[in-house]
Structure formats: structure tokens, C-alpha cells
Scaffold this motif. Sequence first.
Motif, mmCIF file in Angstrom:
data_model
loop_
_atom_site.group_PDB
_atom_site.id
_atom_site.type_symbol
_atom_site.label_atom_id
_atom_site.label_comp_id
_atom_site.label_asym_id
_atom_site.label_seq_id
_atom_site.Cartn_x
_atom_site.Cartn_y
_atom_site.Cartn_z
ATOM 1 N N ILE A 1 0.840 -1.201 0.000
ATOM 2 C CA ILE A 1 0.000 0.000 0.000
ATOM 3 C C ILE A 1 0.878 1.256 0.000
ATOM 4 O O ILE A 1 0.610 2.223 -0.725
ATOM 5 C CB ILE A 1 -1.003 -0.022 1.182
ATOM 6 C CG1 ILE A 1 -2.086 -1.072 0.904
ATOM 7 C CG2 ILE A 1 -1.604 1.358 1.435
ATOM 8 C CD1 ILE A 1 -3.074 -1.312 2.031
ATOM 9 N N LYS A 2 1.968 1.223 0.790
ATOM 10 C CA LYS A 2 2.873 2.382 0.831
ATOM 11 C C LYS A 2 3.533 2.639 -0.530
ATOM 12 O O LYS A 2 3.877 3.759 -0.858
ATOM 13 C CB LYS A 2 3.922 2.196 1.933
ATOM 14 C CG LYS A 2 3.342 2.557 3.303
ATOM 15 C CD LYS A 2 4.224 2.137 4.454
ATOM 16 C CE LYS A 2 3.451 2.266 5.779
ATOM 17 N NZ LYS A 2 4.135 1.598 6.877
ATOM 18 N N GLY B 1 1.944 2.127 -3.241
ATOM 19 C CA GLY B 1 0.855 2.461 -4.155
ATOM 20 C C GLY B 1 0.214 1.261 -4.836
ATOM 21 O O GLY B 1 -0.660 1.413 -5.687
ATOM 22 N N ASP C 1 -2.101 -0.811 -3.990
ATOM 23 C CA ASP C 1 -3.240 -1.154 -3.136
ATOM 24 C C ASP C 1 -4.099 -2.256 -3.751
ATOM 25 O O ASP C 1 -4.477 -3.213 -3.065
ATOM 26 C CB ASP C 1 -4.168 0.052 -2.919
ATOM 27 C CG ASP C 1 -3.439 1.308 -2.492
ATOM 28 O OD1 ASP C 1 -2.240 1.439 -2.807
ATOM 29 O OD2 ASP C 1 -4.066 2.153 -1.855
ATOM 30 N N ILE D 1 -2.569 3.730 6.394
ATOM 31 C CA ILE D 1 -1.281 3.044 6.227
ATOM 32 C C ILE D 1 -0.269 3.972 5.545
ATOM 33 O O ILE D 1 0.890 4.045 5.946
ATOM 34 C CB ILE D 1 -1.467 1.708 5.456
ATOM 35 C CG1 ILE D 1 -2.162 0.677 6.375
ATOM 36 C CG2 ILE D 1 -0.138 1.162 4.949
ATOM 37 C CD1 ILE D 1 -2.521 -0.649 5.724
ATOM 38 N N LYS D 2 -0.744 4.715 4.548
ATOM 39 C CA LYS D 2 0.170 5.652 3.854
ATOM 40 C C LYS D 2 0.673 6.749 4.788
ATOM 41 O O LYS D 2 1.768 7.273 4.621
ATOM 42 C CB LYS D 2 -0.517 6.250 2.620
ATOM 43 C CG LYS D 2 -0.483 5.269 1.447
ATOM 44 C CD LYS D 2 -1.355 5.699 0.282
ATOM 45 C CE LYS D 2 -1.454 4.546 -0.716
ATOM 46 N NZ LYS D 2 -2.542 4.735 -1.687
#
Lengths: 68, 68, 68, 68
Positions: free
Chosen positions: A48-49, A51, A53, B48-49
Motif C-alpha cells: 500500500i505504501k 501504491g 493497493d 497506512i500511507k
Amino acid sequence: MDKVIRMVEDGEYCIDTLHQSHAVQKALKESDAVILENHMHTCMADAIKKGNDTMVIKEVMEILKRQK
Amino acid sequence: MDKVIRMVEDGEYCIDTLHQSHAVQKALKESDAVILENHMHTCMADAIKKGNDTMVIKEVMEILKRQK
Amino acid sequence: MDKVIRMVEDGEYCIDTLHQSHAVQKALKESDAVILENHMHTCMADAIKKGNDTMVIKEVMEILKRQK
Amino acid sequence: MDKVIRMVEDGEYCIDTLHQSHAVQKALKESDAVILENHMHTCMADAIKKGNDTMVIKEVMEILKRQK
């Protein structure tokens, strides 16, 4: 698990075999929860970090839909 | 849902009432999956980001543990 | 149930909506258990005493397989 | 089952381990259904025919409540 198979083979009282089988399933569900939580904290959070997702959320949702 | 309650009140055949009740539960589970997937794509991914992994993952795991 | 629908419509926090939805499902499962137990004591026991085991057991097993 | 344990020990991708664990749980549920159906046709039907409904129904309901 081996106990469940042995109980069926030995013709033990069905109800006892079912209780043993549920104990195994409960243990598996508990370990699944630990694995899933760990997955969310590591692979899922990382993806997720970065991108990504869509793919990780899809994977987790597939797991959850199967469980039901 | 109202149909389930009415079926119980009307003393309908138990098996039919149970099938209706399961249909409601199945519909709720399907809408839960949509809500959860949407939550992961929005609130969870955002948190989370921002580095707030712990709290959102805990929340989701609590939901999943309850479902079992 | 109406509360679940209203919560979705009002855009309430997903996690709260999911908790409410599970509360409804839990209540339905509990009422299912009461209906099923009652069914076993009445219709199922009567049918078995009359020798009609096959049909009533098949009906109950279908209900149970669907629940999973 | 041994495969699930080995997958966890070998640090395999969490999602794959979860799929394997669910396969085991599904197999157990299917064998539970066979055992339960067999139990209803034999022990449960016999007990009900002898008028011992209460105890056998209680036993089965306990099994079903645990599964949820």
C-alpha cells in the motif's frame, strides 16, 4: 488432525469425533488470524505504501470470501 | 428481514423460515464484503500511507475475528 | 436491519456499520438455533418416530450445509 | 495439515499458507457433515425412536452452536 483420523477409523462416538474436528478447525482459524494480521502489517502495508493497493486488497478479500 | 419475522409469527414451516433467514445473512455478508473492501481502499490505505498501520489493522482484525 | 441500511446510506464509518451488521447476523443465528432445535423436537422427532428418517434428515443437512 | 505447518515454518507467502489452511478446514467441514448425517441416521434416530429425544438433540445442537 491425526487424532481426528484415528477417531474415525476406530469408530469412536460421532459426537466426540466432531468435537475433536472442531477443535482442529478452531486452532487453524486462530493461526490464520495471526498469519493474516502479520501479512497486513508486512506485505500488505508495504504494498500500500508503494501504491500497489489494488492487488493486495484483492488477495485479502479473496481469502476472506473463501472463509465464509 | 421483516419476512423472517413474519414467517416466525405466522408459524410457517421451520425449514422454510431457516432458508429465508440464511438468505438474509448471505445478503448481509455480501454487503459486508463490499463495505470492507471499500474501507480497505479508502480509510485503511490512507491510514497506512500516513504510517498509522497499527490502529487500522487492529480494527479490521477485530471485525474479522467477530465474524467467525 | 433498518439501522444497517440507514448507516450505509448516511455514510457512517465503515467499521461501525460492519459491527452493526454482525450484530444482526448474530441475532439471526441465535434465532435460527432456537427454530432448528424446536424443529428437531417436533417435526423431525415425529417424522423419525413414523419411520420417515431420510427426508427430515436430508432437509436438516441441507440447512446446515448452506450455513457454512 | 502437515503441509500447513511446513508452509508456516518455511516462511512461505502468507496468502498461500492461508489458502492451504482453508483447504484443510473445508475438508474437515465436509467430513463433519458426513459424520453428522451418519450420526442422525443411526444414533440420533435410534434414540428418538426409543423416546430419548432430549439428550440426542441437545448433543447435536451443542455441536452446531460450536461450529458458528
